[in-house]
Write an enzyme that holds these catalytic residues in place. Structure first.
Site, PDB file in Angstrom:
ATOM      1  N   CYS A  67       0.851  -1.085   0.018  1.00  0.00           N
ATOM      2  CA  CYS A  67       0.042   0.021   0.172  1.00  0.00           C
ATOM      3  C   CYS A  67       0.750   1.178  -0.142  1.00  0.00           C
ATOM      4  O   CYS A  67       2.136   1.338  -0.505  1.00  0.00           O
ATOM      5  CB  CYS A  67      -1.040   0.047   1.033  1.00  0.00           C
ATOM      6  SG  CYS A  67      -0.038   0.071   2.758  1.00  0.00           S
ATOM      7  N   HIS A  81      37.770   1.956  26.438  1.00  0.00           N
ATOM      8  CA  HIS A  81      36.359   2.593  26.523  1.00  0.00           C
ATOM      9  C   HIS A  81      36.571   2.687  28.143  1.00  0.00           C
ATOM     10  O   HIS A  81      36.501   1.993  29.115  1.00  0.00           O
ATOM     11  CB  HIS A  81      35.325   1.656  26.175  1.00  0.00           C
ATOM     12  CG  HIS A  81      34.008   2.086  26.155  1.00  0.00           C
ATOM     13  ND1 HIS A  81      33.242   2.517  27.111  1.00  0.00           N
ATOM     14  CD2 HIS A  81      33.244   2.635  25.197  1.00  0.00           C
ATOM     15  CE1 HIS A  81      32.272   3.146  26.839  1.00  0.00           C
ATOM     16  NE2 HIS A  81      32.317   3.311  25.375  1.00  0.00           N
TER      17      HIS A  81
END
Length: 714
Positions: free
Chosen positions: A32, A625
């Site tokens: 659609c 980190h």
């Protein structure tokens, strides 16, 4: 760049097919305006989360009867075409072994389960309605903008009446007016074509049957000098009746009454016509030999359907539509205030189920029959409340740096405010996060209240309720205030209470952290390649020897800070602990300064100070980190000492940090130290244990053995 985009789209298309169970599990596929619509053999095994992780997918909506909708947004046609072009899709629906599912299997799959749901015929009916309108949404949107332009010109006094078919306009303006009128006047032909195709008949037959009722000769049949006609008053409309077939066919005792009606803009008659034509067409295909079907199947269908439509189905469609319109108008006439509240509150539940299509047809009929429509104004209150809720989700996603949701919400908001399309918001966001609905309804109520208090608004043409079509409504200030208030109230209600449950927020936080971790690791690799390439172009002397990458080389990686080494599996972050972004160790810091573990180049230096990528001269690429999720501190407690591109030697400080700031914010201090170019090595092992200081060995890499020479050709 174009090649990369195509490849990405194709990759997404293949991923979608795999996620829904592969081509053998797909019975049929349509689309659609915003969604891929799969009919699956078995939808129970489709994992919704897997589908929604595909970059091109905005959301997934499992439905009853093994139907499955995948929300794509404005690019749905492109993705659909990419899927259908996949080689594996040539076997779609084969079910394995090349066996095509029988009609009975397809029918059973289509009608299984269902509200639309518990009864298969209800699902089928609304699928029929949806597919009859879906292909023409684009031209309806385009016509809406022409309508808005004409309405604006009328409001400014440039032109007079523009919406009526009898409007007297200068030739230039009359021509512009035809640009939108053509779409709606011939809408019955478009609907007839699509609806006939949906029921499995030749769509050109349906088109031709409906075209008879739009011929000028049909419309003027009651004006003939020989016509025996009268006027009937039905449901508030004057209907011309002309009696036919008496003169040429004296065998009839009575003349047949033919209803003369302007079928322009009508949608109920072509839908009824297609519903009858479908079974007739299939019957004709069965009884007429194959070598005669090309001529006699269309002939038989037209021979039956033209008079049946003109004498029976057309009038029934007109009267049915007029009856529904009259009932709704009675409610509106009785209390516009109640009507203006009722429509915005019903639409949020009607649209996801496809129940809004009949009301769309009534809107068109109102304009054709009474010259204006009173439903679209209240509907606009719902639409803008919907878009306001999506805008709040967009604002939250920007605040939280949620790239995935930001993309989804951006597409939904743009499609809504510019195009008036609510499906990307509903299927991409609202139905996934149910907290939105009650908050959005507050906006619907406010918008409806304002219109109700002001006496309601009307429009002279069918439009999609967007920012661009505000001038198309009768009371522009009232309509604008109502829809913008609905937008603002829904925005505030969703933004300040969030659209997620506490559990969903926690999941989103974890997902975002994982995505950032993965991105940083990829960034280290990318910047390392880039730095190496640039160094090769500008180096005055030979590049440093990559000793760690020489065959069988064993190299130690030194600790960048003081602390206690822990196994990578014990790092409190699933991305790091699983080795997704690299292999190495975690360090519970006792010191507060991170130093370079060797000579090399800084390829990543986050401004927040929480992460660094170092490309060592020996060929090892490291990610350091500092803490877990510390990016959320946005640099608080970090003092960065280096920048991207800096040369460093072993022991040079990279950053100092305040552990109290990190722990008070609720984040872990554990610092992963990872080798990110893991594919270059045969082994990456932890050798450090317990307390370490900067410069102590913590990781050992083992390079791959030399490649065996290929055997000489005989």
């Amino acid at each position: 760049m174009a090649q990369e985009t195509t490849a990405s789209t194709t990759s997404d298309a293949a991923a979608i097919v795999d996620a829904v169970g592969g081509p053998d599990n797909i019975t049929s596929l349509t689309h659609c305006a915003t969604r891929l619509r799969f009919q699956l053999r078995d939808g129970s095994g489709v994992d919704k989360d897997t589908v929604e992780k595909i970059p091109a997918v905005m959301g997934a909506v499992p439905q009853s009867g093994n139907r499955y909708q995948v929300v794509i947004g404005g690019a749905v046609a492109t993705v659909y075409n990419e899927i259908m072009a996949l080689p594996q899709m040539s076997a779609m629906g084969s079910g394995g072994g090349g066996k095509k599912p029988s009609d009975a299997e397809v029918k059973a799959a289509a009608r299984q389960g269902g509200i639309r749901g518990k009864f298969g015929w209800v699902d089928t009916f609304f699928e029929f309605l949806s597919d009859s309108f879906r292909p023409i949404i684009g031209v309806l949107l385009g016509a809406s903008l022409f309508i808005t332009f004409m309405a604006l010109m009328s409001t400014l006094g440039v032109i007079g009446n523009w919406s009526s078919g009898e409007a007297q306009l200068p030739p230039s303006w009359a021509f512009i007016n035809l640009c939108w009128r053509c779409v709606f006047y011939f809408l019955p032909l478009s609907v007839a074509y699509n609806a006939t195709k949906k029921v499995g008949a030749d769509p050109w037959i349906g088109f031709s049957v409906m075209a008879v009722l739009l011929l000028p000769g049909f419309m003027t049949a009651d004006n003939s000098l020989m016509a025996d006609s009268h006027v009937a008053h039905v449901l508030g409309q004057d209907i011309n009746i002309v009696h036919v077939f008496r003169q040429p066919f004296p065998i009839f005792d009575h003349q047949l009454p033919l209803t003369i009606f302007d079928y322009g803009q009508q949608v109920f008659p072509p839908l009824l016509m297609a519903g009858v034509l479908g079974p007739l067409y299939k019957l004709a295909k069965k009884i007429i030999p194959d070598n005669l079907q090309l001529i006699f199947v269309p002939f038989l269908c037209m021979l039956v359907m033209i008079p049946v439509t003109a004498f029976v189905l057309g009038p029934i469609g007109v009267y049915a539509g007029a009856g529904l319109s009259t009932a709704l108008k009675a409610v509106n006439d009785l209390s516009p205030f109640i009507f203006c509240l009722l429509i915005p509150l019903l639409y949020p539940f009607m649209v996801p189920l496809g129940l809004h299509w009949p009301l769309n047809a009534v809107m068109l009929l109102n304009i054709q029959a009474i010259g204006y429509d009173y439903i679209q104004g209240p509907m606009g209150a719902w639409n803008f409340a919907c878009f306001g809720a999506s805008a709040a989700v967009l604002a939250i996603s920007i605040r939280e740096k949620d790239i995935e949701m930001r993309q989804t919400a951006t597409g939904a908001v743009v499609a809504g405010l510019v195009g008036g399309i609510s499906e990307p918001s509903l299927y991409g966001i609202h139905l996934r996060f149910r907290r939105i609905y009650p908050r959005m309804l507050i906006g619907c109520v406010v918008g409806g209240l304002i219109q109700g208090i002001g006496g309601g608004v009307t429009t002279n043409a069918f439009v999609f309720t967007s920012l661009l079509t505000i001038p198309a409504f009768s009371n522009i200030p009232l309509y604008a205030i109502s829809v913008l208030s609905a937008f603002a109230v829904a925005f505030v209600a969703v933004y300040f209470s969030d659209y997620r449950t506490a559990e969903q927020r926690a999941e989103a936080k974890q997902r975002l952290a994982q995505e950032r971790d993965e991105h940083e690791a990829k960034q280290v690799a990318h910047e390392s390649r880039k730095a190496e390439h640039e160094a090769a172009k500008t180096a005055a002397g030979p590049a440093p020897a990559k000793t760690a990458l020489e065959p069988n080389a064993v190299t130690q990686v030194l600790s960048p800070l003081a602390g206690r080494v822990i196994p990578l599996e014990d790092v409190p972050d699933p991305v790091f602990s699983a080795g997704t972004v690299g292999r190495g160790v975690g360090i519970e810091p006792t010191g507060t300064t991170v130093v370079s573990p060797g000579d090399g180049t800084i390829v990543v230096a986050q401004a927040t100070g929480h992460a660094f990528g170092v490309k060592l001269d020996n060929g090892i690429e490291l990610l350091i980190h500092v803490g877990i999720d510390t990016v959320n501190l946005e640099g608080r407690g970090f003092d960065v000492k280096v920048a991207k591109g800096d040369r460093v030697t072993a022991g040079d400080p990279l950053v100092t940090f305040d552990p109290e700031v990190i722990t008070e914010a609720g984040y872990s201090l554990v610092t992963p130290v990872l080798v990110t170019n893991v594919r270059k090595f045969a082994g990456i092992d932890r050798i450090g244990d317990g307390e370490v200081n900067p410069g102590d060995a913590i990781i050992q890499t083992t390079a791959k053995p030399p490649k065996e020479p290929k055997p000489a050709a005989e």
